[in-house]
Enzyme design. Structure first.
Site, PDB file in Angstrom:
ATOM      1  N   TRP A 129     -12.560 -11.983 -11.979  1.00  0.00           N
ATOM      2  CA  TRP A 129     -13.229 -12.662 -10.778  1.00  0.00           C
ATOM      3  C   TRP A 129     -13.791 -13.946 -10.871  1.00  0.00           C
ATOM      4  CZ3 TRP A 129     -10.314 -10.303  -7.758  1.00  0.00           C
ATOM      5  CH2 TRP A 129      -9.936  -8.858  -7.796  1.00  0.00           C
ATOM      6  N   ASP A 140     -21.830 -14.272  -7.491  1.00  0.00           N
ATOM      7  CA  ASP A 140     -20.922 -13.368  -6.907  1.00  0.00           C
ATOM      8  C   ASP A 140     -21.498 -12.154  -7.337  1.00  0.00           C
ATOM      9  OD1 ASP A 140     -19.205 -11.288  -6.325  1.00  0.00           O
ATOM     10  OD2 ASP A 140     -17.431 -12.267  -7.248  1.00  0.00           O
ATOM     11  N   LYS A 184     -17.988  -2.140  -2.242  1.00  0.00           N
ATOM     12  CA  LYS A 184     -18.357  -1.460  -3.633  1.00  0.00           C
ATOM     13  C   LYS A 184     -19.590  -0.654  -3.334  1.00  0.00           C
ATOM     14  CE  LYS A 184     -16.188  -5.222  -6.357  1.00  0.00           C
ATOM     15  NZ  LYS A 184     -14.748  -4.325  -6.690  1.00  0.00           N
TER      16      LYS A 184
END
Length: 361
Positions: A102, A172, A196
């Site tokens: 990511w 993030d 999540k």
């Protein structure tokens, strides 16, 4: 049908009490005669929902007043582009630390819009550790430094933030959101995809220092302009109303169940220790991450045999432990044990692993 233990990396398991409450309110939210999925985002009823969600977010994270809390769409991946378009505009350069897929994707997007530099990476060892950095690793004039706090695929997490000095730090935090306290004042921005740890897919929460807003590039799409969203209180267009509602319920659950994020962190540490202690003692299974960088949320592990890995995943699923297959770049297994995963779920998984090891030794 009884519920399984869902170890998915996302979308992931939600608290049962939250699901029950949402189910009870699905036809008629608080006497409004309608579902949250049906009501106008401009209505007083929904205005109360989004304001309550923000207030709870501010309380749990102890967010300073000088920060905006935004409820956005587009997933965390949309922020890979939005961040450079909003913030890499003064000196047109930014520094990235690459700790997984990511962060790597975010870096690739940033390179389209300016001088993005990878100042450190752990790709040399399949992202199994957090690279150490020094203050001098970061460039003078970098508009920001970017990290991915917890790496979902690889199971690593920052225990200490990089020494960026007075540079703007952006993180993030998708796969560790609200899992433990976080000093928001150390960041220019943190953001997370909600699927999540916080809500179903479709919502991104961004917490941004106000003085950083208003410098977006001319080419920045209006929907990615954080100041536009902030000025409209996240209501520039129709937001993901239902997902924001579930987010509010999850925040209420955290507060009612654990009191605050310190209480939740203590719970998560106990839960993770159950699995890590077994992995450290097992002769068949082993973790893939260096101990000092282990995540409380995502635990990748393997055996020494691909055939044995496949057999374990199949038999685990049949026993009610689902979504344990690891990411293709790591292989093996991965147990995502987010906030809503009960500690009994981890204990029962370990019992199953012990049984599997005895039967396949």
């Amino acid at each position: 049908m009884s519920r399984v233990y869902n170890f998915s990396a996302g979308p992931s398991t939600l608290p049962v009490s939250v699901l029950k409450k949402a189910g009870a309110e699905i036809l008629d939210y608080k006497g409004s005669g309608q579902s949250v999925m049906e009501m106008s985002h401009r209505s007083k009823v929904f205005d109360d929902i989004i304001k309550e969600a923000e207030a709870l977010m501010r309380e749990l994270y102890k967010i300073p007043e000088k920060y905006k809390v935004l409820f956005l769409q587009g997933g965390a991946s949309a922020q890979f582009s939005a961040i450079p378009l909003n913030f890499m505009t003064k000196n047109k350069k930014a520094d990235y630390i690459i700790t997984g897929q990511w962060a790597k994707k975010a870096f690739a997007e940033a390179r389209k819009y300016g001088d993005a530099k990878a100042v450190a990476s752990s790709e040399d060892k399949t992202f199994s550790y957090i690279p150490k950095t020094k203050a001098e690793d970061f460039r003078e004039g970098a508009d920001y430094v970017y990290i991915c706090m917890n790496n979902t695929i690889y199971g690593t997490v920052y225990k200490e933030l990089p020494p960026v000095g007075d540079k703007v730090l952006i993180a993030d935090i998708s796969s560790c959101a609200l899992s433990e306290p976080l000093d928001i004042s150390r960041f220019g921005m943190v953001y997370f995809g909600a699927q999540k740890n916080v809500a179903p897919a479709g919502l991104v929460v961004a917490i941004i220092r106000e003085d950083l807003l208003g410098a977006a590039a001319d080419i920045c799409p209006v929907m990615m302009n954080y100041k536009v969203q902030a000025d409209a209180d996240s209501l520039y267009n129709t937001p993901p109303c239902w997902t924001i509602y579930i987010c509010k319920l999850v925040l209420e659950w955290i507060k009612e169940t654990f009191g605050d994020l310190s209480g939740l962190k203590e719970h998560n540490e106990k839960k993770a220790a159950v699995l890590y202690d077994f992995l450290d003692s097992s002769k068949m299974f082993r973790g893939t991450v260096v101990k000092e960088d282990r995540s409380l949320m995502n635990v990748p592990f393997v055996t020494d045999s691909e055939e044995l890995n496949a057999k374990f995943i199949k038999e685990a699923a049949a026993a009610g432990f689902v979504n344990l297959k690891g990411h293709r770049s790591v292989g093996g297994m991965r147990a995502s044990i987010y906030n809503a995963m009960p500690i009994d779920g981890v204990k029962e998984l370990v019992s199953f692993m012990e049984k599997f090891e005895k039967e396949n030794a």
